[in-house]
Design an enzyme around this catalytic site. Structure first.
Site, short mmCIF file in Angstrom:
data_model
loop_
_atom_site.label_atom_id
_atom_site.label_comp_id
_atom_site.label_asym_id
_atom_site.label_seq_id
_atom_site.Cartn_x
_atom_site.Cartn_y
_atom_site.Cartn_z
N THR A 557 5.67 -3.92 0.32
CA THR A 557 5.56 -4.70 1.15
C THR A 557 4.81 -3.12 1.96
O THR A 557 5.02 -2.05 1.18
CB THR A 557 6.41 -5.29 2.02
OG1 THR A 557 7.52 -3.97 2.49
CG2 THR A 557 7.52 -6.24 1.41
N ALA A 613 -3.35 5.80 -4.40
CA ALA A 613 -2.86 4.38 -4.93
C ALA A 613 -2.61 4.61 -6.46
O ALA A 613 -1.76 5.09 -6.62
CB ALA A 613 -4.26 3.51 -4.44
N LYS A 684 0.77 10.35 5.06
CA LYS A 684 0.45 10.71 3.30
C LYS A 684 0.63 11.82 3.12
O LYS A 684 1.33 12.41 1.95
CB LYS A 684 -0.49 9.33 2.84
CG LYS A 684 -1.11 8.19 2.65
CD LYS A 684 -2.64 7.88 2.13
CE LYS A 684 -2.62 6.31 1.90
NZ LYS A 684 -4.36 6.50 1.80
#
Length: 820
Positions: A557, A613, A684
Site C-alpha cells: 500500500t 523497484a 527515495k
C-alpha cells in the site's frame, strides 16, 4: 523346532488397544502369529479407561461419596466386552468378573466408611483391571487352539516394600517365569502393573507399570526382544496431534527414549527402559492395528547417531524460583530443596541453578505446585525472615519443550538453532537446561506458547522445505501482480524446497484470513465474499490463531497509518517486507526504532523496492557501506513516470501530451500531480541518504516540483491535462535549449555531501543519466572505491511487474532455512 531352541519374546499390549472386542482380537492375532517361531510371554494392561475409573472410585469413596456408580461403569465396560464374544468359552474371565464385582464393592464401601484407602487396599483395587484383561486374553488364545496359560504375578516378586511404585527382583523372577512358561506351553499370559511378594502382598509398579512388567519379564528371561503393542505406530519426531508433519522414527537409543519419554512422549514408561538397557534387549514399539508397519526399535546399537531425534512437549508444569543473596556460597541448598519436596512426595521434573548461585529454579507438576511452594516456604522460613532468600516465586501454567538426540554432542550450533527456532515462533524462553550427557536440551516456556514452540522447532530440524507464511496487505496493481507471481512460481519453488503459504490478503476495506492457505486462482472473489473489516490488531491476532511459525507481512500500500504500525508487527514476531516508502521517510526516531526492533526480535525489515523497484539499490548501498566504502556524490533518475514524461520531450512531444501518454500506459499515480510534485523522488532520495549515514528529515530535501503546484492544485482531475497544456511552450523551449547544449531534460535527485536536492536539470547526453528514458531508472554513485568511474545501476524502476518481483526477492530473503 524344539521348545528350548525357540527364542523367547515378551509382548505387552496397552489399554488403548484393549477397548473392545476388535482390540482383543487384534492383539490375539498378533500374539498367535509370533507363537509360530517364538515362545511368547504376553503382558496385559487393563481395558481402556478402567484404571482411571477405579482411581476415581477410590477418590469418591475417600471423600465420603458413593463409588457405586463408577464401579458399575467398570463392570459394565468389562462385561460388554465379555458378552460381545457370544458363545466363545471364556471361563477364567467370566468367573473373575463376578468375583471382581463383589470384592470391589466391599472394599470400596470400606474405604468410604473409613474415609481413607490404605495403600494395600488401593493396590488390590487397582490391580483388578489387569486381572480381568489378562484372564480374558488367556481364554481367547486357548479358544484358538494355542497352548496358553494364565499366571498371577507371584512370578514377579518385588525387590522392595513400596506398595504403589515397587521394583521387580529380576534375578529372582527369572527361574519362576521360566518354570511357569514351560507349564503354559506356547504362551504365558500375565497381568501387568503389579507384582506379588513371597508373603502374598500385592504391590503396584507405578503408573503405566505394565510397560515395566513386560521389561522386567524380558530381562529376567533374557528374551531376544520385547514388544510394546499400542494404537500408535511408534516414537514420533514430535507429538503428531500437535505437529501434523511429525514422522515415525525408525530407531531411537535407550538414552533418547528415556529423554523423550521423561519429557512428555507417552510411548513407553521411562521406568521400563532401565532393565531393557541393562540387559541390552531391543524393544519394538508397534501398532497392533497395523502390524505390518515396522514401528520404532529402541536399542543400544543405533546405526547412526541422529543430530536431533525428536522433540517432546511436557505440559502442565509450574516453575518455582528461589532467589536471594543468602544462597550464594552456602553448601547444601540444593539438597535442602530436594529433601523438602521429597518429604511432601513431590517429584522435581527439572532443576537449574544460576552460575552466580543467586537463584535456583525448579519445575514440578502443576498439580503439586501448592505443596511444593508450601514445603519450600517452610524449609526456608529462617532465610526468608532474615532476607537471605528474597523471594520464592511461582509461575503456573508452564510447559517444557525438549530437543533430544544422541548426536547433538558432536555438532556445534544445535542449541543456538533450537533457541532461534523457539524465538522465531514468537516464544520467550524462561529457563534452559542441558544435561551432562548432551543428549537433550530443555526449555521452559509459557504453557500457551508450547505448541507454537514445538511446531517451530520441528520445522527447524525436520522440515525438508524452507517456508514462510505470507500476509499481504494491499492487493492493487503491485499486490495483485505479486500474487500472480506466487501462483506461477509455486511449483518451481517447491522443487527447490521452498514453500510460500498465503494465509491472509487485505485491501483497504476487507481482510481475508484462511485457516489453511488461500487459493490464488480465485482470491479476488473469496476476498470480496468472505473478507471482513479490519485493523492492524486483527493481523497480529491471526498469527496466534493460526499458529504461524514464520510469518511475513507484505505491505503493498501507500498507507502512512499502516507504515506507522510496523513496530507492532515486528514486536509480535512478523517479518516486514514493504514497497511502501512512508515508514523509511518518517522521523529519524522511528527510522532507527524500526531497525532496532527488528534486530531485537530477530526479524527482518526489508524494503528494496522503496527506491528502485526491482533494481538492487538498497542491497548495493548496504554492501558498499559494510565493506568500508563511503558515498561522495550521487545522481539519480528515481522516477519511472518522470523518466517516461521527460523522455518523450526528446521526441518533440508536448509536455501535456507526454503526461497523458504516461497516464494511459500506467506509469503515473492515479493522480499524476503526485508524480509532478517531486515528493516521491524526494522520499527515495531521503532513503538513499539515510542508508549512507546522513541523518536527515524529509524537510531537509530541497524539492523543485516539475511544475508549480499552486497553478494546478485546485484543478479537477478531468481537466488536468488541459491545465498542463499551459506549460507546453515553456517545456518545449527548455528542451530545445538543452538540445543546443548537448543535453536533455531529466528529473534528477542529487546528493553532494549533506545537501540533497531534486529538480528538473539539463543532463549531458554523453553522461550516464542522459540516455535514461522511457520509464527507466538509473543511479550514479561516486564513492571512495568507485572513482573516477562511478558505479551505475540502470533498469526499469516502475511498473507492477518489476516492483512485485523486487518484493518477491525480499520475501525470499526473509525465508528461514532449516538445519541441514
Amino acid at each position: 523346532m524344539s521348545e528350548s531352541a525357540r527364542p523367547i519374546l515378551v509382548q505387552k499390549y496397552g489399554g488403548s488397544a484393549l477397548a473392545d472386542k476388535a482390540g482383543f482380537e487384534a492383539c490375539a492375532a498378533v500374539a498367535a502369529e509370533y507363537v509360530k517361531e517364538n515362545r511368547v510371554v504376553v503382558v496385559l494392561s487393563a481395558v481402556k479407561g478402567v484404571t482411571d475409573l477405579l482411581i476415581a472410585a477410590i477418590d469418591a469413596a475417600e471423600s465420603g461419596k458413593s463409588p457405586q456408580g463408577l464401579l458399575a461403569d467398570v463392570i459394565e465396560r468389562e462385561r460388554a466386552i465379555l458378552d460381545s464374544f457370544g458363545d466363545t468359552g471364556l471361563p477364567l474371565a467370566s468367573a473373575y468378573l463376578e468375583q471382581q464385582a463383589k470384592e470391589l464393592g466391599e472394599r470400596l464401601e470400606g474405604v468410604r466408611l473409613l474415609s481413607q484407602c490404605p495403600d494395600e487396599i488401593r493396590a488390590r483395587i487397582l490391580a483388578t483391571g489387569e486381572g480381568f484383561s489378562s484372564r480374558l486374553m488367556a481364554d481367547l488364545l486357548a479358544s484358538q487352539g494355542l497352548a496358553a496359560g494364565w499366571s498371577d504375578t507371584d512370578v514377579l516378586p518385588p525387590a522392595n516394600d513400596d506398595l504403589t511404585d515397587a521394583l521387580i527382583d529380576i534375578e529372582a523372577a527369572g527361574p519362576r517365569l521360566a518354570d511357569r512358561l514351560d507349564e503354559a506351553g506356547d504362551v504365558l499370559v500375565l497381568p501387568g502393573f503389579y507384582g506379588i511378594s513371597d508373603a502374598g502382598t500385592l504391590q503396584l509398579l507405578g503408573r503405566n507399570g505394565t510397560d515395566y512388567s513386560a521389561a522386567a519379564c524380558a530381562a529376567a528371561l533374557e528374551a531376544t526382544r520385547c514388544q510394546i503393542w499400542k494404537d500408535i505406530d511408534g516414537f514420533f519426531s514430535a507429538n503428531p496431534s500437535i505437529v501434523s508433519s511429525a514422522r515415525c522414527l525408525e530407531e531411537v537409543s535407550y538414552d533418547e527414549a528415556i529423554e523423550l519419554t521423561y519429557f512428555g512422549a507417552n510411548v513407553i514408561s521411562a521406568k521400563a527402559l532401565a532393565p531393557l538397557a541393562a540387559g541390552g534387549i531391543p524393544c519394538e514399539v508397534r501398532n497392533v492395528f497395523a502390524p505390518e508397519k515396522p514401528g520404532t526399535v529402541v536399542h543400544g546399537g543405533a546405526r547412526r547417531a541422529s543430530v536431533v531425534r525428536g522433540i517432546s512437549h511436557l505440559p502442565d508444569v509450574a516453575a518455582i524460583t528461589l532467589q536471594g543473596g543468602g544462597l550464594r556460597g552456602r553448601v547444601g541448598i540444593a539438597r535442602r530443596v530436594m529433601d523438602a519436596l521429597a518429604q511432601r512426595s513431590v517429584s522435581i521434573v527439572l532443576i537449574v541453578q544460576s552460575s552466580s548461585e543467586y537463584s535456583i529454579t525448579l519445575c514440578v507438576r502443576e498439580k503439586d505446585v501448592d505443596k511444593a511452594a508450601a514445603a519450600l516456604e517452610e524449609e526456608f522460613h529462617f532465610e526468608r525472615l532474615h532476607g537471605l532468600v528474597s523471594d520464592i516465586a511461582v509461575q503456573r501454567n508452564r510447559a517444557i519443550v525438549s530437543l533430544v538426540g544422541d548426536g547433538m554432542k558432536h555438532y556445534r550450533g544445535v542449541a543456538a538453532r533450537f533457541l532461534t527456532a523457539v524465538s522465531a515462533a514468537g516464544v520467550n524462553v524462561e529457563v534452559i537446561a542441558q544435561g551432562s550427557t548432551e543428549c537433550a536440551i530443555a526449555v521452559v516456556v509459557a504453557g500457551a506458547d508450547a505448541v507454537a514452540a514445538t511446531r517451530g522447532c520441528h520445522t527447524a530440524f525436520f522440515s525438508e522445505t524452507t517456508h514462510v507464511d505470507v500476509l499481504l496487505l494491499g492487493c492493487g496493481n503491485v499486490g495483485g501482480e505479486l500474487l500472480e507471481q506466487f501462483r506461477r512460481q509455486a511449483a518451481s519453488l517447491l522443487e527447490s524446497k521452498t514453500e510460500l503459504r498465503v494465509r491472509a490478503i487485505a485491501n483497504s476495506r476487507k481482510l481475508l484470513v484462511a485457516d489453511d492457505v488461500i487459493d490464488l486462482d480465485n482470491w479476488r472473489e473469496t476476498l470480496e465474499r468472505d473478507g471482513v473489516a479490519w485493523k492492524i490488531e486483527d493481523v497480529v491476532a491471526a498469527r496466534e490463531r493460526l499458529g504461524l511459525l514464520n510469518p511475513a507481512v507484505i505491505d503493498c500500500t501507500t498507507d502512512a497509518g499502516l507504515a506507522a504500525s510496523y513496530l507492532t508487527l515486528l514486536e509480535n514476531g512478523f517479518h516486514v517486507v514493504t514497497a511502501n516508502k512512508k515508514a523509511n521517510t518518517m522521523g529519524l526516531d522511528y527510522y532507527r526504532a524500526l531497525r532496532e526492533t527488528a534486530a531485537h526480535n530477530f526479524k527482518k525489515f526489508l524494503y528494496e523496492t522503496n527506491v528502485g523497484a526491482g533494481l538492487p539499490v538498497i542491497d548495493t548501498l548496504q554492501a558498499l557501506i559494510r565493506s568500508g566504502d563511503h558515498l561522495t556524490t550521487f545522481d539519480g533518475i528515481l522516477s519511472g513516470s518522470l523518466s517516461m514524461i521527460l523522455g518523450l520531450l526528446d521526441d518533440g512531444v508536448a509536455f501535456s501530451e507526454a503526461v497523458e501518454k504516461a497516464m494511459s500506459l500506467g506509469y503515473t499515480e492515479p493522480d499524476p500531480r503526485d508524480d509532478l510534485s517531486g515528493m516521491d523522488v524526494a522520499r527515495k532520495l531521503l532513503i538513499i541518504a539515510r542508508e549512507v549515514g546522513l541523518e536527515l528529515e524529509l524537510d531537509d530535501i530541497e524539492v523543485e516540483p516539475v511544475v508549480p503546484l499552486e497553478t494546478i492544485k485546485g484543478v479537477d482531475k478531468a481537466d488536468l491535462i488541459e491545465a498542463l497544456a499551459d506549460f507546453d511552450e515553456a517545456f518545449a523551449k527548455r528542451s530545445a535549449t538543452a538540445r543546443e547544449n548537448g543535453a536533455v531534460l531529466r528529473y534528477v535527485g542529487k546528493i553532494d555531501g549533506a545537501h540533497c536536492r531534486v529538480s528538473v536539470e539539463e543532463t549531458p547526453i554523453k553522461q550516464p543519466l542522459g540516455a535514461v528514458r522511457d520509464g527507466e531508472n538509473a543511479l550514479v554513485l561516486h564513492t571512495q572505491y568507485y572513482t573516477p568511474i562511478p558505479l551505475v545501476l540502470r533498469g526499469y524502476g516502475a511498473g507492477a511487474q518489476v516492483t512485485a518481483a523486487g518484493v518477491f526477492a525480499d520475501l525470499l530473503r526473509a525465508v528461514w532455512r532449516p538445519l541441514d
